[in-house]
Design a protein around this motif. Structure first.
Motif, short mmCIF file in Angstrom:
data_model
loop_
_atom_site.label_atom_id
_atom_site.label_comp_id
_atom_site.label_asym_id
_atom_site.label_seq_id
_atom_site.Cartn_x
_atom_site.Cartn_y
_atom_site.Cartn_z
N UNK A 138 0.83 -1.02 -0.05
CA UNK A 138 0.03 -0.01 -0.08
C UNK A 138 1.00 1.22 0.09
N UNK A 139 0.51 2.21 -0.60
CA UNK A 139 1.28 3.48 -0.71
C UNK A 139 0.31 4.81 -0.23
N UNK A 140 0.70 5.01 0.97
CA UNK A 140 -0.02 5.90 1.84
C UNK A 140 0.32 7.64 1.24
N UNK A 141 1.36 7.76 0.58
CA UNK A 141 1.89 9.10 0.17
C UNK A 141 0.79 9.44 -0.98
N UNK A 142 -0.25 8.77 -1.48
CA UNK A 142 -1.10 8.81 -2.70
C UNK A 142 -2.37 9.46 -1.89
N UNK A 143 -2.42 9.41 -0.50
CA UNK A 143 -3.61 9.81 0.22
C UNK A 143 -3.43 11.16 0.58
N UNK A 144 -4.60 11.83 0.54
CA UNK A 144 -4.77 13.24 1.24
C UNK A 144 -5.98 13.17 2.20
N UNK A 145 -5.61 13.60 3.46
CA UNK A 145 -6.73 13.50 4.59
C UNK A 145 -7.39 14.71 4.41
N UNK A 146 -8.71 14.70 4.28
CA UNK A 146 -9.58 15.81 3.85
C UNK A 146 -10.84 16.28 4.85
N UNK A 147 -11.42 14.92 5.53
CA UNK A 147 -12.36 15.49 6.24
C UNK A 147 -12.74 14.50 7.42
N UNK A 148 -13.46 14.62 8.19
CA UNK A 148 -13.82 13.91 9.37
C UNK A 148 -15.22 13.79 9.92
N UNK A 149 -16.00 12.82 10.00
CA UNK A 149 -17.22 13.05 10.53
C UNK A 149 -17.69 11.94 11.80
N UNK A 150 -18.28 12.60 12.77
CA UNK A 150 -18.41 11.61 13.93
C UNK A 150 -20.13 11.40 14.03
N UNK A 151 -20.30 9.93 13.71
CA UNK A 151 -22.04 9.88 13.81
C UNK A 151 -22.49 10.42 14.93
N UNK A 152 -23.80 11.00 14.75
CA UNK A 152 -24.28 11.49 16.10
C UNK A 152 -24.72 10.45 17.13
N UNK A 153 -24.70 10.79 18.49
CA UNK A 153 -25.57 9.80 19.49
C UNK A 153 -26.90 9.35 19.05
#
Length: 243
Positions: A138-153
């Motif tokens: 796997x090549x992690x350098x190809x990935x860009x971290x872009x967003x995060x979402x937490x499912x509501x309770x």
């Protein structure tokens, strides 16, 4: 302790979100960007029949998988910044590797680079064995971290999902079946952002699609260290933050 012995208040505690990762694959070859979407099998308890990006729950063992290249510094730092008091590089790697593993599992696509013949399997997990069988890592350098979402309770499943973006040309190989071995995603298709937004999507998927389209307008080459948008519940309402 039996269920009868559990205190009533304990039953009402919200589920703790579980680490998860999702990969937004973008085709940049044509005039307009296109994105890969797939429909979740109707047998799923969580979001059956909805169109989503490949993704799923992280496995802590993913953090030990060797990679052809690591996450670029700014993306790794932003991942770790959201981990609370004890951030670790291993956990950041596990999230990125989860996105790559789930993309193979659900879409049959290998995001990686050649590492030479005769490599030993990096893990007994069948997904990583499939990479090794093709002499890929796997090549992690190809990935860009872009967003995060937490499912509501209150949901039957809760995830703390990190969304990564990668270009289609990072795909090193694919299964001939046109789908992944898990069969979890059906009707995999590359669509313009406008067409993708018209599908039957979870609301957060639609939101992340629009955020991704905006990021590509601002940074068509997806430079490292993109602004990361975060969605989570605070004081009873979903809020958006940018880090």
């Amino acid at each position: 302790m039996s269920e009868a012995q559990v205190k009533p208040d304990a039953k009402k505690l919200p589920l703790r979100p579980r680490d998860a990762a999702s990969l937004i694959l973008v085709d940049r070859e044509g005039k307009d960007f296109r994105v890969l979407m797939g429909r979740r099998h109707m047998g799923h308890v969580f979001m059956p029949g909805k169109f989503v990006f490949p993704g799923g729950r992280a496995d802590p063992a993913d953090g030990d998988i060797p990679a052809a290249a690591e996450l670029v510094g700014p993306d790794e730092q932003k991942l770790m910044a959201g981990m609370g008091a004890r951030p670790t590089r291993r956990r950041a790697r596990a999230l990125a590797l989860c996105a790559i593993r789930e993309t193979y599992e659900e879409a049959g696509l290998f995001l990686g680079s050649p590492v030479g013949n005769g490599t030993k399997p990096a893990s007994s997990h069948p997904d990583w064995e499939a990479f090794s069988a093709r002499s890929l890592a796997p090549d992690l350098s190809a990935l860009r971290y872009a967003a995060r979402a937490i499912t509501p309770p209150g949901n039957i499943r809760r995830f703390d999902t990190r969304f990564f973006i990668a270009f289609r040309d990072a795909i090193a190989d694919h299964l001939p079946e046109g789908t992944g071995p898990s069969g979890e995603l059906e009707e995999l298709c590359w669509l313009s952002f406008a067409d993708a937004c018209s599908l039957d999507l979870p609301s957060i998927t639609l939101t992340i699609l629009r955020e991704t389209e905006a990021q590509l307008r601002d940074s068509p080459a997806l430079s490292p260290g993109l602004p990361v948008v975060q969605y989570k519940m605070r004081y009873g309402r979903f809020v958006r933050e940018v880090i």
